[in-house]
Design a protein around this motif. Structure first.
Motif, PDB file in Angstrom:
ATOM      1  N   MET A 121       0.858  -1.178   0.000  1.00  0.00           N
ATOM      2  CA  MET A 121       0.000   0.000   0.000  1.00  0.00           C
ATOM      3  C   MET A 121       0.898   1.233   0.000  1.00  0.00           C
ATOM      4  O   MET A 121       1.744   1.398   0.863  1.00  0.00           O
ATOM      5  N   HIS A 122       0.713   2.084  -1.009  1.00  0.00           N
ATOM      6  CA  HIS A 122       1.469   3.333  -1.129  1.00  0.00           C
ATOM      7  C   HIS A 122       0.573   4.490  -0.728  1.00  0.00           C
ATOM      8  O   HIS A 122      -0.604   4.517  -1.080  1.00  0.00           O
ATOM      9  N   GLU A 123       1.134   5.450   0.006  1.00  0.00           N
ATOM     10  CA  GLU A 123       0.410   6.647   0.433  1.00  0.00           C
ATOM     11  C   GLU A 123       1.121   7.871  -0.126  1.00  0.00           C
ATOM     12  O   GLU A 123       2.348   7.932  -0.109  1.00  0.00           O
ATOM     13  N   SER A 124       0.360   8.816  -0.627  1.00  0.00           N
ATOM     14  CA  SER A 124       0.920  10.092  -1.080  1.00  0.00           C
ATOM     15  C   SER A 124      -0.112  11.180  -0.830  1.00  0.00           C
ATOM     16  O   SER A 124      -1.225  10.911  -0.377  1.00  0.00           O
ATOM     17  N   SER A 125       0.238  12.410  -1.179  1.00  0.00           N
ATOM     18  CA  SER A 125      -0.698  13.517  -0.998  1.00  0.00           C
ATOM     19  C   SER A 125      -1.924  13.367  -1.907  1.00  0.00           C
ATOM     20  O   SER A 125      -2.950  13.989  -1.675  1.00  0.00           O
ATOM     21  N   LEU A 126      -1.822  12.539  -2.923  1.00  0.00           N
ATOM     22  CA  LEU A 126      -2.941  12.300  -3.837  1.00  0.00           C
ATOM     23  C   LEU A 126      -3.877  11.196  -3.357  1.00  0.00           C
ATOM     24  O   LEU A 126      -4.930  10.972  -3.937  1.00  0.00           O
TER      25      LEU A 126
END
Length: 179
Positions: free
Chosen positions: A70-75
């Motif tokens: 699972m990747h998290e970013s500002s998007l």
């Protein structure tokens, strides 16, 4: 498979990845055995007529592991299959178990150990390698890292002392000379 069998390893690997600015918030592995997700290897492990190596081969021949990151970013967030990850991320995950132990992120290995890595910089950004080495050196643990590299940027005396850098060269007979 190790992440599936030892969930706390997933936490240590996730922390290692986020520490080097790879935005992975979690890692989930599921063992699929004979088309089901129970991952029960008890019949292979209890087979009395098989030696340990044969039992391990039987387990790996009848199981498949699906790993998702699972990747998290500002998007927002997105989940990726392990196979869709970059070679650098795969490489980091590949030696995360001993590396996490070196950095004191888990009790997976003894703290007095030597880690040998051929081509540490393979598929990894030079800044990530530099960051990993700095973190290891800052811990002042009773460990030793031996690695090969073709990256001359790592031969910086601000990173490593001169006595920590050894050069090798193959001579005319094919033997390696260490300097």
């Amino acid at each position: 498979r190790l992440v599936a069998d030892f969930p706390r390893l997933a936490d240590a690997v996730t922390k290692l990845l986020t520490d080097v600015d790879i935005p992975v918030s979690s890692i989930k592995s599921t063992v699929i055995r004979n088309g089901t997700t129970n991952g029960d290897d008890s019949d292979a492990l209890s087979a009395k007529n098989l030696d340990t190596e044969s039992k391990i081969k039987k387990i790996f021949a009848t199981t498949k592991v699906e790993t998702r990151l699972m990747h998290e970013s500002s998007l927002g967030s997105a989940e990726f299959d392990f196979e869709d990850e970059s070679e650098g991320t795969k490489s980091l995950i590949g030696f995360a178990l001993p590396w996490a132990s070196f950095l004191g992120m888990g009790d997976f290995m003894p703290t007095q150990t030597t880690l040998v890595i051929d081509e540490l910089d393979s598929s990894l950004h030079p800044k990530i390698i530099e960051s990993l080495i700095k973190r290891l050196l800052a811990k002042e643990l009773n460990t030793q890292l031996i690695f090969t590299t073709h990256d001359t940027h790592l031969m910086d005396t601000k990173l490593l002392r001169r006595d920590q850098i050894w050069l090798t060269e193959r001579d005319a007979t094919g033997a390696t000379q260490l300097r």
